[in-house]
Structure formats: C-alpha cells, structure tokens
Design an enzyme around this catalytic site. Sequence first.
Site, short mmCIF file in Angstrom:
data_model
loop_
_atom_site.label_atom_id
_atom_site.label_comp_id
_atom_site.label_asym_id
_atom_site.label_seq_id
_atom_site.Cartn_x
_atom_site.Cartn_y
_atom_site.Cartn_z
N GLU A 130 0.88 -1.17 0.00
CA GLU A 130 0.00 0.00 0.00
C GLU A 130 0.91 1.22 0.00
OE1 GLU A 130 -2.48 0.73 3.39
OE2 GLU A 130 -3.78 2.08 2.26
N HIS A 142 0.06 7.46 6.55
CA HIS A 142 1.34 7.06 5.94
C HIS A 142 2.39 8.15 6.15
CE1 HIS A 142 0.04 3.63 3.15
NE2 HIS A 142 -1.02 3.93 3.88
N ASN A 218 -12.12 6.37 1.98
CA ASN A 218 -11.06 6.84 2.86
C ASN A 218 -9.83 7.23 2.05
OD1 ASN A 218 -12.43 4.39 4.83
ND2 ASN A 218 -12.30 6.48 5.56
N HIS A 250 -14.74 4.24 9.94
CA HIS A 250 -14.06 4.73 8.74
C HIS A 250 -15.01 5.40 7.75
CE1 HIS A 250 -10.43 2.65 10.00
NE2 HIS A 250 -9.79 3.21 8.99
N ASP A 273 -8.12 -3.77 7.03
CA ASP A 273 -7.08 -2.75 7.25
C ASP A 273 -6.57 -2.89 8.69
OD1 ASP A 273 -5.35 -0.72 6.56
OD2 ASP A 273 -6.83 0.89 6.70
N LEU A 306 -6.96 8.53 11.17
CA LEU A 306 -7.22 7.10 11.38
C LEU A 306 -5.98 6.34 10.93
CD1 LEU A 306 -10.89 6.78 10.06
CD2 LEU A 306 -10.14 6.38 12.41
N ALA A 307 -5.48 5.46 11.77
CA ALA A 307 -4.30 4.67 11.45
C ALA A 307 -4.70 3.21 11.40
CB ALA A 307 -3.21 4.91 12.48
ZN LIG Z 1 -4.69 3.29 3.50
#
Ligand SMILES: [Zn+2]
Length: 383
Positions: A130, A142, A218, A250, A273, A306-307
């Site tokens: 990803e 990220h 997302n 999400h 995820d 959001l992680a």
């Molecule tokens: Zn992602």
Amino acid sequence: MAFVLTNARVLTAQGFSSHLSVVIEDGRIVAVVPTRDARIAGLLTHDLDGLYLVPGFIDCQVNGGGGVLFNNAPSVETLQRIATAHLGFGTTSFLPTLISDDPSVMREAIAATRSAIAQGVAGVRGIHLEGPYLASARKGAHDATSFRVPDSAEVELATSLGNGLTLITLAPEVAPCETIRELIARGAIISGGHSEASYEEVRNALNAGMRGFTHLFNAMPALQSREPGILGAALADADSWCGIIVDGHHVHPASLRIAIAAKPRGKVFLVTDAMPPVGAATPDFQLYGEMIAVREGVCRNAVGALAGSALDMASALRNCVQMLSVPLDEAARMASTYPASFLGIDDSYGCIAAAYYADLVALDDQLTVQRVWLNGTPTDDED
Ligand SMILES: [Zn+2]
C-alpha cells in the site's frame, strides 16, 4: 482420508441450504452432496449442529495482528503471528500489507512473504504494497517522506515476490499509465487509493488495467457535482472492485450502502485494514516510531488521522449485516467469494464447491466464529 461436514447451513451460489453435506479429502472439497446421498454413507462425519458454514474469509488488507505490525518487523515470525491472530476470526487467506516505507523495508517484507509462502504460513497468499506511490495530500497515516514516483528499479522491486500475489495500491496521478501497464505486465494487481486524481486520470488508469480501489471513501476526496474524482470514477465503473472498511468509524453506513447499490453485485468486498490490536491483549502499538492509541476500537495517530483499524473479518461480516442490512449470504460472499475474484483466485478459493480448497468457517446465530478449517484441517484441536 475423506470426511464429511454435515448438519450445517451451507452457503452455496443459491444461498444457504440445510440439506447439504460437504465432503473433504486431501485439503480440498471433493463434493457437496445432499445429506441423504449414498456416497457419504460410511465416511467419517462431523455434525455441525446447525451452524452456518461459509467459505474462509479472504482479507486483502492486513497490516498487523496478534500485537505486531508488518512494517515494524517484516519477518516470517511476524507473518506467523499475524496469520494466527486472524485465523481465529475466520481469515484463511490474506495479503500481509506493507504501508509506505523505504526500499530496504519493502525488500525485507517481500523476502519475508516469499519465505512465508514457501513454508506454508497459514493463509499468506502474497503481499499488498500500500504505497509508497501515493499522493501527499491524501497520506492518511502514511509517512509522506517515503512517497516517491516509481522508476524502473522501483517497478522491479515492487514486482519481485515471484511465488504469490502482488497487490499494489497507488495514486493514479503519481504513477503514470505506462508504469501501471508495466507493473501489470510483471504480474501485479493494481488498486487506486490515497489519491486525489481527477475523474479522467482515474479513467485512464482503469483503461491501463487498474482493477480496483483501496478502502473506498477513505483517503480520497468527496464526490462533487462537476468533479466526480476517484470516488465517482470508482462508483460509476462496472468492471472494477472496491474494498470497504465496515467498522462504523471509517465510513458512514449510509455511504457504504450507496456504494453497494451503485456497483454491480460482486464488486464490493470487505477488508479489515487491521492493525496489531486484532487478536492481541494490548491495544496500543507503534507506527513509524509513534505511539498509536486505540480507544473504543478506533486507531488514531497524534494528529488524529485514522491509522488502520482494530477490525477483524468476522466483525466486518457482522457489521455488514447489522449496520448495512446486507443479507448474510451476500455479506459472506463479500468476505470470501468477491475478494477471491478481485484477486483472480476464484477458481480455488472463496466458494464451497467441488475442487475448491477446504477453507471453511462455521458461525453461530450471533455470527461468532465457532470452527475454522484451513486446507481441510480444523484449526482447533478438538478433532
Ligand atoms: Zn490506507
């Protein structure tokens, strides 16, 4: 030796049936027959007490589980822990997912995945990279400092797994169409995500062979009247697949219902995820050296992004039924049959039918996992 699973509500293409038995031999389903069929008389039989029997779940996006994150220690041992954690929730196939990182970490992750597949680590079917070919404006959790435009060395690295599936999430405005074609020619499956590409840019990527969209809604802009963008392109396209995270955090359930209504049947599938908290005693974890606090099932970094999620596939299935009012048979296909077709492994995985791998999940009426079979072997020791 052949054995039979009987007295279950078995998911078939026609829905659930209480009158079928599943015959398993050497890790494969060899037949699905009426329970009174003479062919199963005399075979070892396991009575499933009326439980639902659905295909094992296939999760295209698993960052972690069992307390460990793939990025933090990309090794076979890490994959083993992640696999075991998710197997308990019915996931019998998954793509360990590496989020954006340096080439050295990507190299380690690909090597670890290759070894895990060679060693038969439960359910590892390939790798999901990803990023890091993503748009900074839609970075989510990220590390944007590792984002880059893929050159030929990078294309070679990203497609170097060799013995399994490679799924790559990229932003179509970052990776040109010729790069997308090259990645596909080298065996990769391409999914669009972490992007604010225009509708036209996404159409061009789809025409170049892009096959799907990563966690729809997302890390992408909203659909606008005069700019449908990546979300509009995804919803308007009949051929591509969309992964969705159904954790109630999400994406709003109404938005997900719109996506399911917009896409042809079979083109929306469930992903988790998942992060380290799934199947772990301690919820918090480190991401890029930063502590991620998990509160009420939500993983967020210090700036509130959001992680990933604390979702497992069984909960995703349950949420799909309870929050989105999707019938159970269809929700179960969204967790197995449809991701299998997205990945192109639907001739061997994701259905309860002859010749398919005997990867199976038994669920009770509360949709809680009761038994899991991987390659025809129950993952608990009761048998
Ligand atoms: Zn992602």
